[in-house]
Design a protein around this motif. Structure first.
Motif, PDB file in Angstrom:
ATOM      1  N   THR A  68      -2.151  10.130  -5.399  1.00 17.22           N
ATOM      2  CA  THR A  68      -3.193   9.251  -4.868  1.00 17.22           C
ATOM      3  C   THR A  68      -2.442   7.933  -4.325  1.00 17.22           C
ATOM      4  O   THR A  68      -2.920   7.289  -3.414  1.00 17.22           O
ATOM      5  CB  THR A  68      -3.887   8.548  -6.207  1.00 17.22           C
ATOM      6  N   THR A 118      -5.511  -1.924  -6.861  1.00 18.61           N
ATOM      7  CA  THR A 118      -7.027  -1.920  -6.331  1.00 18.61           C
ATOM      8  C   THR A 118      -7.356  -0.734  -5.667  1.00 18.61           C
ATOM      9  O   THR A 118      -8.488  -0.509  -5.240  1.00 18.61           O
ATOM     10  CB  THR A 118      -7.008  -3.087  -5.224  1.00 18.61           C
ATOM     11  N   LYS A 119      -6.448   0.179  -5.675  1.00 22.50           N
ATOM     12  CA  LYS A 119      -6.802   1.747  -5.389  1.00 22.50           C
ATOM     13  C   LYS A 119      -5.676   2.475  -5.939  1.00 22.50           C
ATOM     14  O   LYS A 119      -4.413   2.271  -5.960  1.00 22.50           O
ATOM     15  CB  LYS A 119      -6.683   1.687  -3.569  1.00 22.50           C
ATOM     16  N   GLY A 120      -6.114   3.797  -5.943  1.00 24.25           N
ATOM     17  CA  GLY A 120      -4.915   4.883  -6.666  1.00 24.25           C
ATOM     18  C   GLY A 120      -5.046   4.579  -8.054  1.00 24.25           C
ATOM     19  O   GLY A 120      -5.594   4.310  -8.919  1.00 24.25           O
ATOM     20  N   ARG A 121      -4.025   5.461  -8.751  1.00 25.84           N
ATOM     21  CA  ARG A 121      -3.645   5.438 -10.135  1.00 25.84           C
ATOM     22  C   ARG A 121      -2.218   5.770 -10.446  1.00 25.84           C
ATOM     23  O   ARG A 121      -1.460   5.928  -9.501  1.00 25.84           O
ATOM     24  CB  ARG A 121      -4.721   6.484 -10.905  1.00 25.84           C
ATOM     25  N   VAL A 124     -12.462  -3.814  -9.767  1.00 26.92           N
ATOM     26  CA  VAL A 124     -11.869  -4.553  -8.522  1.00 26.92           C
ATOM     27  C   VAL A 124     -12.733  -5.337  -8.201  1.00 26.92           C
ATOM     28  O   VAL A 124     -13.947  -5.199  -7.681  1.00 26.92           O
ATOM     29  CB  VAL A 124     -11.926  -3.145  -7.409  1.00 26.92           C
ATOM     30  N   LYS A 152       0.827  -1.162  -0.027  1.00 25.36           N
ATOM     31  CA  LYS A 152       0.097  -0.056  -0.013  1.00 25.36           C
ATOM     32  C   LYS A 152       0.817   1.234  -0.086  1.00 25.36           C
ATOM     33  O   LYS A 152       1.653   1.487   1.079  1.00 25.36           O
ATOM     34  CB  LYS A 152      -0.668   0.144   1.322  1.00 25.36           C
ATOM     35  N   TRP A 177      -1.021   4.101  -4.636  1.00 24.68           N
ATOM     36  CA  TRP A 177      -1.976   2.994  -4.982  1.00 24.68           C
ATOM     37  C   TRP A 177      -1.677   1.702  -4.094  1.00 24.68           C
ATOM     38  O   TRP A 177      -0.784   1.618  -3.269  1.00 24.68           O
ATOM     39  CB  TRP A 177      -1.816   2.596  -6.558  1.00 24.68           C
ATOM     40  N   ASP A 178      -2.571   0.950  -4.072  1.00 27.34           N
ATOM     41  CA  ASP A 178      -2.823  -0.433  -3.646  1.00 27.34           C
ATOM     42  C   ASP A 178      -2.378  -1.509  -4.637  1.00 27.34           C
ATOM     43  O   ASP A 178      -3.052  -1.500  -5.574  1.00 27.34           O
ATOM     44  CB  ASP A 178      -3.888  -0.925  -2.630  1.00 27.34           C
ATOM     45  N   ALA A 213      -7.450   1.990 -10.553  1.00 25.73           N
ATOM     46  CA  ALA A 213      -8.093   1.058  -9.609  1.00 25.73           C
ATOM     47  C   ALA A 213      -9.040  -0.113 -10.480  1.00 25.73           C
ATOM     48  O   ALA A 213      -9.749   0.316 -11.109  1.00 25.73           O
ATOM     49  CB  ALA A 213      -8.679   1.526  -8.489  1.00 25.73           C
TER      50      ALA A 213
END
Length: 296
Positions: free
Chosen positions: A105, A67-70, A139, A32, A107-108, A85
């Motif tokens: 952002t 799965t999150k962010g960019r 996702v 993360k 990201w994950d 994501a």
């Protein structure tokens, strides 16, 4: 105060036995990356670390699932592309690449590194294509669970774990390419129309159904109906009907003592000879051989 990030990664020792299996993992992890954090991370092992200005080449494949962010991704055979994501991007052995997060952002990221002889088949059939490395899957909790299962198993490295994690990897690959096939239909009217057509076919196996009439009844032109039906199911409407009849015939051959003539008539085949020929073409056995095999 510097931003902190959480991560787990592990690279694996590979044996000759692992390679014989045809698909094996060389590492996996999860990180993360918060916003305003430089990426790639500085504590990456030296054999995998790279700087954006130079990029890198790997000797194995990697799948990275955001799965999150960019962020962005670029390789020597694909242009600079945005990654958001729900995107997967695939790294290929020997292909120069680079990627980084958007500082605003972070990201994950879940990732798995792998190799094996079976992958040459997928590349030869363009399932794995270096020129199209970024794939939109959304996702999906099921995909995340497979990554988490891999991470749990490689933490312990119990005997036989490579066989198990390669199964999870195959599942991930299936989920990725299954999502690609399904995306054009997801949440759209055309999916409901194809479901209606499949139901009509299944409920009327003993009758000769005009596919042109069926297309009209569900609100599609015949050409579009055939095209979308095949994209959704992999076969034409007529072939789908034949497959459904063959499946029903198998059930009747095993569970009843109906004659071949009766089964052919009950399932709408034009004659017992035609039923015999089509059944052998689709199954490799005559109806009688199939019945004898499963009633022994």
């Amino acid at each position: 105060m510097a931003n902190t990030y959480t991560r787990f990664y592990k690279y694996l020792t590979i044996t000759g036995e692992n390679r014989k299996w045809g698909l094996y993992l060389t590492g996996s992890g999860h990180v993360k990356v918060p916003e305003n954090t430089e990426y790639p991370l500085h504590d990456e092992p030296s054999h995998h670390y790279f700087h954006w200005s130079k990029g890198r080449r790997l000797s194995n494949y990697q799948i990275l699932y955001i799965t999150k962010g960019r962020g962005v991704f670029e390789s020597e055979v694909s242009e600079l592309r945005k990654v958001v994501a729900g995107d997967v991007f695939i790294l290929f052995p020997g292909v120069w690449h680079r990627f980084k997060t958007d500082l605003s952002t972070g990201w994950d990221e879940y990732w798995v590194e792998f190799n094996g002889d079976i992958l040459e088949h997928y590349r030869a059939n363009t399932y794995l294509d270096p020129e199209n490395p970024v794939i939109r899957v959304g996702v999906q909790e099921d995909i995340i669970q497979n990554f988490m299962s891999i991470i749990d198993m490689i933490r312990d490295e119990r005997p036989g774990y490579q066989y198990l994690v390669s199964g999870n990897l195959m599942h991930i690959l299936g989920q990725i390419f299954g999502s690609v096939k399904y995306q054009p239909f997801k949440g759209k009217l055309i999916e409901e129309q194809i479901h209606q057509a499949k139901l009509r076919i299944a409920e009327n196996l003993s009758q000769t159904i005009s596919q042109e009439v069926l297309a009209n009844e569900i609100g599609l032109g015949y050409s579009l109906y055939r095209k979308k039906f095949k994209e959704y199911t992999g076969v034409s409407p007529a072939q789908y009907q034949i497959q459904m009849r063959i499946q029903k015939a198998k059930t009747l051959l095993i569970e009843t003592r109906q004659s071949l003539q009766e089964i052919a008539l009950n399932l709408g085949f034009e004659s017992a000879n035609y039923f015999y020929r089509i059944f052998k073409q689709k199954t490799g056995m005559t109806p009688s051989e199939f019945r004898d095999k499963y009633l022994q």
